[in-house]
Scaffold this motif. Structure first.
Motif, PDB file in Angstrom:
ATOM      1  N   TYR A 162       0.862  -1.183   0.000  1.00 49.21           N
ATOM      2  CA  TYR A 162       0.000   0.000   0.000  1.00 49.21           C
ATOM      3  C   TYR A 162       0.899   1.235   0.000  1.00 49.21           C
ATOM      4  O   TYR A 162       1.940   1.281   0.660  1.00 49.21           O
ATOM      5  CB  TYR A 162      -0.924   0.005   1.213  1.00 49.21           C
ATOM      6  CG  TYR A 162      -1.962  -1.096   1.172  1.00 49.21           C
ATOM      7  CD1 TYR A 162      -2.591  -1.439  -0.027  1.00 49.21           C
ATOM      8  CD2 TYR A 162      -2.314  -1.805   2.318  1.00 49.21           C
ATOM      9  CE1 TYR A 162      -3.539  -2.456  -0.072  1.00 49.21           C
ATOM     10  CE2 TYR A 162      -3.257  -2.817   2.280  1.00 49.21           C
ATOM     11  CZ  TYR A 162      -3.865  -3.146   1.086  1.00 49.21           C
ATOM     12  OH  TYR A 162      -4.798  -4.142   1.034  1.00 49.21           O
ATOM     13  N   THR A 227       1.570   5.620  13.624  1.00 45.20           N
ATOM     14  CA  THR A 227       1.341   4.510  12.699  1.00 45.20           C
ATOM     15  C   THR A 227       0.158   3.666  13.166  1.00 45.20           C
ATOM     16  O   THR A 227      -0.291   3.788  14.319  1.00 45.20           O
ATOM     17  CB  THR A 227       2.573   3.570  12.672  1.00 45.20           C
ATOM     18  OG1 THR A 227       2.716   3.020  13.985  1.00 45.20           O
ATOM     19  CG2 THR A 227       3.843   4.293  12.265  1.00 45.20           C
ATOM     20  N   GLY A 228      -0.279   2.779  12.282  1.00 39.99           N
ATOM     21  CA  GLY A 228      -1.337   1.849  12.636  1.00 39.99           C
ATOM     22  C   GLY A 228      -0.907   0.935  13.780  1.00 39.99           C
ATOM     23  O   GLY A 228      -1.720   0.528  14.611  1.00 39.99           O
ATOM     24  N   CYS A 229       0.369   0.594  13.813  1.00 42.34           N
ATOM     25  CA  CYS A 229       0.882  -0.277  14.882  1.00 42.34           C
ATOM     26  C   CYS A 229       0.708   0.385  16.241  1.00 42.34           C
ATOM     27  O   CYS A 229       0.325  -0.260  17.224  1.00 42.34           O
ATOM     28  CB  CYS A 229       2.360  -0.581  14.663  1.00 42.34           C
ATOM     29  SG  CYS A 229       2.689  -1.558  13.202  1.00 42.34           S
ATOM     30  N   HIS A 264      -3.400  -7.775  10.432  1.00 41.55           N
ATOM     31  CA  HIS A 264      -2.015  -7.294  10.369  1.00 41.55           C
ATOM     32  C   HIS A 264      -1.217  -7.784  11.583  1.00 41.55           C
ATOM     33  O   HIS A 264      -1.742  -7.856  12.698  1.00 41.55           O
ATOM     34  CB  HIS A 264      -2.005  -5.758  10.321  1.00 41.55           C
ATOM     35  CG  HIS A 264      -0.670  -5.187   9.989  1.00 41.55           C
ATOM     36  ND1 HIS A 264       0.247  -4.829  10.950  1.00 41.55           N
ATOM     37  CD2 HIS A 264      -0.080  -4.952   8.790  1.00 41.55           C
ATOM     38  CE1 HIS A 264       1.340  -4.368  10.363  1.00 41.55           C
ATOM     39  NE2 HIS A 264       1.171  -4.428   9.054  1.00 41.55           N
ATOM     40  N   SER A 266       0.743  -6.446  13.412  1.00 40.11           N
ATOM     41  CA  SER A 266       0.872  -5.515  14.537  1.00 40.11           C
ATOM     42  C   SER A 266      -0.086  -5.878  15.662  1.00 40.11           C
ATOM     43  O   SER A 266       0.145  -5.527  16.824  1.00 40.11           O
ATOM     44  CB  SER A 266       0.602  -4.084  14.073  1.00 40.11           C
ATOM     45  OG  SER A 266      -0.649  -4.002  13.437  1.00 40.11           O
ATOM     46  N   THR A 319     -10.843  -5.943  10.528  1.00 38.56           N
ATOM     47  CA  THR A 319     -10.078  -5.182   9.532  1.00 38.56           C
ATOM     48  C   THR A 319     -10.954  -4.867   8.329  1.00 38.56           C
ATOM     49  O   THR A 319     -11.679  -5.727   7.836  1.00 38.56           O
ATOM     50  CB  THR A 319      -8.844  -5.989   9.062  1.00 38.56           C
ATOM     51  OG1 THR A 319      -8.104  -6.397  10.206  1.00 38.56           O
ATOM     52  CG2 THR A 319      -7.950  -5.151   8.155  1.00 38.56           C
ATOM     53  N   GLY A 321     -10.093  -3.909   4.782  1.00 35.41           N
ATOM     54  CA  GLY A 321      -8.981  -3.750   3.841  1.00 35.41           C
ATOM     55  C   GLY A 321      -7.718  -4.382   4.396  1.00 35.41           C
ATOM     56  O   GLY A 321      -6.788  -3.665   4.810  1.00 35.41           O
ATOM     57  N   THR A 322      -7.660  -5.712   4.409  1.00 32.64           N
ATOM     58  CA  THR A 322      -6.481  -6.371   4.991  1.00 32.64           C
ATOM     59  C   THR A 322      -5.223  -6.102   4.152  1.00 32.64           C
ATOM     60  O   THR A 322      -5.312  -5.797   2.965  1.00 32.64           O
ATOM     61  CB  THR A 322      -6.686  -7.903   5.075  1.00 32.64           C
ATOM     62  OG1 THR A 322      -6.958  -8.382   3.756  1.00 32.64           O
ATOM     63  CG2 THR A 322      -7.822  -8.262   6.006  1.00 32.64           C
ATOM     64  N   THR A 323      -4.101  -6.248   4.793  1.00 35.81           N
ATOM     65  CA  THR A 323      -2.826  -5.983   4.147  1.00 35.81           C
ATOM     66  C   THR A 323      -2.594  -6.932   2.971  1.00 35.81           C
ATOM     67  O   THR A 323      -2.117  -6.537   1.914  1.00 35.81           O
ATOM     68  CB  THR A 323      -1.689  -6.180   5.172  1.00 35.81           C
ATOM     69  OG1 THR A 323      -2.085  -5.539   6.380  1.00 35.81           O
ATOM     70  CG2 THR A 323      -0.384  -5.598   4.679  1.00 35.81           C
ATOM     71  N   ASP A 348      -9.493  -1.807  12.215  1.00 35.68           N
ATOM     72  CA  ASP A 348      -8.252  -1.406  11.556  1.00 35.68           C
ATOM     73  C   ASP A 348      -8.576  -1.200  10.076  1.00 35.68           C
ATOM     74  O   ASP A 348      -8.783  -2.164   9.340  1.00 35.68           O
ATOM     75  CB  ASP A 348      -7.208  -2.514  11.752  1.00 35.68           C
ATOM     76  CG  ASP A 348      -5.957  -2.284  10.907  1.00 35.68           C
ATOM     77  OD1 ASP A 348      -5.886  -1.262  10.180  1.00 35.68           O
ATOM     78  OD2 ASP A 348      -5.052  -3.142  10.962  1.00 35.68           O
ATOM     79  N   ALA A 350      -6.533   0.736   8.052  1.00 35.80           N
ATOM     80  CA  ALA A 350      -5.321   1.506   7.762  1.00 35.80           C
ATOM     81  C   ALA A 350      -5.299   2.003   6.320  1.00 35.80           C
ATOM     82  O   ALA A 350      -5.046   3.180   6.058  1.00 35.80           O
ATOM     83  CB  ALA A 350      -4.090   0.652   8.051  1.00 35.80           C
ATOM     84  N   ASN A 377      -4.790   5.098   8.106  1.00 35.01           N
ATOM     85  CA  ASN A 377      -3.509   5.769   7.868  1.00 35.01           C
ATOM     86  C   ASN A 377      -3.680   6.790   6.748  1.00 35.01           C
ATOM     87  O   ASN A 377      -3.748   6.398   5.575  1.00 35.01           O
ATOM     88  CB  ASN A 377      -2.443   4.756   7.447  1.00 35.01           C
ATOM     89  CG  ASN A 377      -1.821   4.043   8.625  1.00 35.01           C
ATOM     90  OD1 ASN A 377      -2.104   4.384   9.769  1.00 35.01           O
ATOM     91  ND2 ASN A 377      -0.990   3.069   8.361  1.00 35.01           N
ATOM     92  N   HIS A 379      -1.490   8.568   5.726  1.00 37.37           N
ATOM     93  CA  HIS A 379      -0.268   8.534   4.902  1.00 37.37           C
ATOM     94  C   HIS A 379      -0.295   7.375   3.907  1.00 37.37           C
ATOM     95  O   HIS A 379       0.610   7.237   3.095  1.00 37.37           O
ATOM     96  CB  HIS A 379       0.998   8.481   5.768  1.00 37.37           C
ATOM     97  CG  HIS A 379       1.097   7.278   6.662  1.00 37.37           C
ATOM     98  ND1 HIS A 379       0.956   7.344   8.019  1.00 37.37           N
ATOM     99  CD2 HIS A 379       1.322   5.979   6.399  1.00 37.37           C
ATOM    100  CE1 HIS A 379       1.100   6.143   8.555  1.00 37.37           C
ATOM    101  NE2 HIS A 379       1.315   5.292   7.577  1.00 37.37           N
ATOM    102  N   LYS A 380      -1.306   6.526   3.991  1.00 39.94           N
ATOM    103  CA  LYS A 380      -1.395   5.443   3.003  1.00 39.94           C
ATOM    104  C   LYS A 380      -2.176   5.873   1.766  1.00 39.94           C
ATOM    105  O   LYS A 380      -1.869   5.471   0.659  1.00 39.94           O
ATOM    106  CB  LYS A 380      -2.075   4.227   3.625  1.00 39.94           C
ATOM    107  CG  LYS A 380      -1.126   3.270   4.299  1.00 39.94           C
ATOM    108  CD  LYS A 380      -1.819   1.964   4.619  1.00 39.94           C
ATOM    109  CE  LYS A 380      -0.875   0.885   5.049  1.00 39.94           C
ATOM    110  NZ  LYS A 380       0.172   1.260   5.984  1.00 39.94           N
TER     111      LYS A 380
END
Ligand SMILES: Cc1ncc(COP(=O)(O)O)c(C=O)c1O
Length: 564
Positions: A162, A227-229, A264, A266, A319, A321-323, A348, A350, A377, A379-380
């Motif tokens: 992402y 961050t998401g973490c 995720h 995290s 979640t 939208g999983t990673t 989540d 993110a 996020n 920033h994503k």
């Protein structure tokens, strides 16, 4: 979309001197020489950027030829407004050129860095310099030594993880943040930093149509985590303390948490940091029948089973939208289960949460009213340069109860009142950046409709790629696509999944080694899957088409000679 050019606020007529700032008459022309013409900065003719009427002339620490002045090093001035003006312009130019070159000369910028581990050690000295060096020398090193080791997340042909979403507004916000460099850990240490964050996160919550309880006007509110973490960690701690207050601290070993096997990594880390026993982390199995979303029946079954055994279910991480594949856990049924058993549900989102500012994607967070916290996020995928991870909670006091610290040196009269927010109590660290500035700038300088359209553009580009894949019988789209991620692969021949995995692995390595594009991979139900994620701000249709052509070209080795 055109918000970065034309007569926009960024260029057109220069904001500094009437003449465009890169056109001959420079803004730094104390001696009439612009840094971009004839006598550029540090060009060996004595007209270095610290000469003439510059601040460091004569005995300056950096002289005309860019060399250090032997023993006559003047005292360093770490912050000097005129030097900042000059060098800041040079740096902005350097970065603007970078973005331009990424588009105009892609051959000079392999998207995936092709260097070998340790490549930099041989190129740099063993120890830090005793004497100052020039910015010119430094930027030369960036071009020659650092750039080869950069994987270009901002390349228009970046389609791997992402995105690291950038924009001019986000960049300017980062600059302003760096310039002010305030540390808003309490309200008093920069009231505007705290108050702007509250307001901007209320704005964003409204764009996402989050329920009122998440707004600062009630018991809830937002905070920008790094961050998401960090976001999932603080809410696990808040939920843990809330339940322990009820059942007693000694029952920590009985606490259990739930998420899907697509969650995720995290989440597991947050639980372990929070003292949750590893064997009490339930990662529920998913498969293609739910497009890798968490099956609510499995959750309810696991909870009943745990309750029967005397465990204490206290946290669900859903979640959107999983990673791995951008799968979506169904919040409506999951939220009902969370409510029924009094369990904290965290969402989540993110990556995909950003898309939920578009009405057509908002449905993916229907059911959010039964969640306790929500994170995305910016920033994503919201053009808010790294890092910017807004988190909203319904009950800010559970967060504060878990994380507050009150050393005497941070006490002040107004902090005792509920009237102010002290964000140090909503996060792990004490120091914090003024991140809301850039989010505010992104929202104001683009407007929400532009942001929605940008997200829609990315989704359309992903759809475009998906169409290419679907039309080629040698490939298949593996999961239902909701957002801007396409999961695909070369199809197996004669049902041989092992061989198929091997071929896809080889194809991935081949296309990434070209340096022309960068895609990534994942595993779903034991299958090796290729990921094509659109999200870099410079990506256009032609880049997607070219990427597909590269993938097809490198797949021909597997698809000819009667295999199909
Ligand atoms: C769904 C999801 N959650 C959490 C994270 C972690 O976010 P961060 O890297 O900001 O900690 C990611 C990162 O890609 C993600 O995709």
């Amino acid at each position: 979309m055109e918000f970065g050019n034309g007569n926009g606020y960024i260029n057109g007529n220069s904001y500094s001197n009437g003449n465009g700032y890169s056109n001959g008459n420079s803004y730094t022309n104390s001696n009439g020489n612009g840094y971009n013409n004839g006598n550029g900065y540090n060009n060996g003719n004595g007209s270095g950027y610290t000469n003439g009427n510059g601040i460091d002339n004569g005995n300056g620490n950096v002289n005309g030829n860019g060399k250090v002045n032997g023993a006559k090093v003047i005292k360093m001035k770490p912050m000097d407004s005129e030097l900042l003006r000059e060098q800041g312009h040079i740096m902005v130019d350097f970065i603007a050129d970078y973005y331009k070159n990424l588009q105009d000369s892609p051959q000079d910028f392999p998207v995936l860095s092709q260097v070998q581990p340790g490549y930099l050690r041989d190129m740099l000295p063993d120890s830090a310099p005793d004497q100052p060096e020039s910015l010119k020398e430094l930027l030369d090193d960036v071009s020659k030594k650092i750039m080869p080791g950069i994987t270009h997340w901002q390349s228009p042909s970046y389609f791997a993880y992402y995105a690291s979403s950038t924009s001019v507004a986000g960049f300017l916000g980062e600059m302003l943040n760096a310039g002010l460099s305030v540390v808003g850990f309490t309200w008093l240490t920069s009231p505007a930093a705290t108050e702007l964050e509250i307001i901007v996160l209320d704005w964003l919550a409204k764009l996402l149509q989050l329920p009122e309880q998440f707004l600062s006007t009630g018991n809830g509110g937002g905070v920008i985590q790094g961050t998401g973490c960090e976001a999932v960690l603080v809410v696990v701690l808040a939920a843990r303390d809330r339940i322990l207050k009820k059942v007693g601290k000694t029952l920590l070993p009985r606490l259990v948490v739930y998420a899907s096997d697509q969650t995720h990594s995290s989440f597991r880390k947050a639980c372990l940091i929070g003292g949750i026993h590893e064997e009490n982390i339930r990662l529920l199995k998913t498969d293609s029948s739910t497009n890798y979303g968490m099956p609510p029946e499995s959750l309810e079954e696991a909870i009943s089973h745990d309750l029967d055994k005397g465990f204490i279910p206290f946290f669900i991480c859903a979640t959107v939208g999983t990673t791995s594949s951008a799968a979506v856990d169904p919040l409506v049924p999951l939220g009902k289960i969370a409510k029924k058993y009094g369990i904290w549900m965290h969402v989540d989102a993110a990556y995909a949460g950003n898309a939920c500012i578009c009405p057509e994607y908002r449905k993916f967070i229907d059911g959010i009213e039964n969640a306790d916290s929500f994170n995305m996020n910016a920033h994503k995928w919201l053009f808010a340069n790294q890092t910017c991870s807004p988190l909203w909670v319904k009950d800010r006091y559970s967060l504060i109860d878990a994380l507050k610290t009150n050393p005497e040196y941070l006490e002040f009269k107004v902090s005792k009142k509920d009237a102010v927010v002290n964000y140090k109590d909503w996060q792990i660290s004490l120091s914090r950046r003024f991140r809301s500035l850039k989010l505010w700038m992104v929202l104001r300088l683009y407007g929400s409709e532009n942001l929605r359209n940008f997200i829609r553009d990315h989704v359309n580009l992903a759809k475009h790629f998906e169409d290419y894949v679907a039309q080629d019988p040698h490939f298949e789209v593996v999961t239902t696509r909701y957002f801007s991620l396409v999961c695909f692969r070369l199809v197996p021949v004669d049902g041989d999944e092992d061989k198929c995995n091997e071929r896809n692995r080889e194809l991935l390595a081949a296309v990434n080694s070209t340096g022309k594009i960068f895609i990534s991979h994942t595993a779903l139900s034991g299958k090796f899957i290729l990921r094509f994620a659109v999200g870099a701000p410079l990506t256009e249709e032609k880049h997607v088409t070219e990427a597909w052509q590269i993938i097809q070209k490198h797949s021909s080795k597997f698809t000819r000679n009667g295999h199909y």
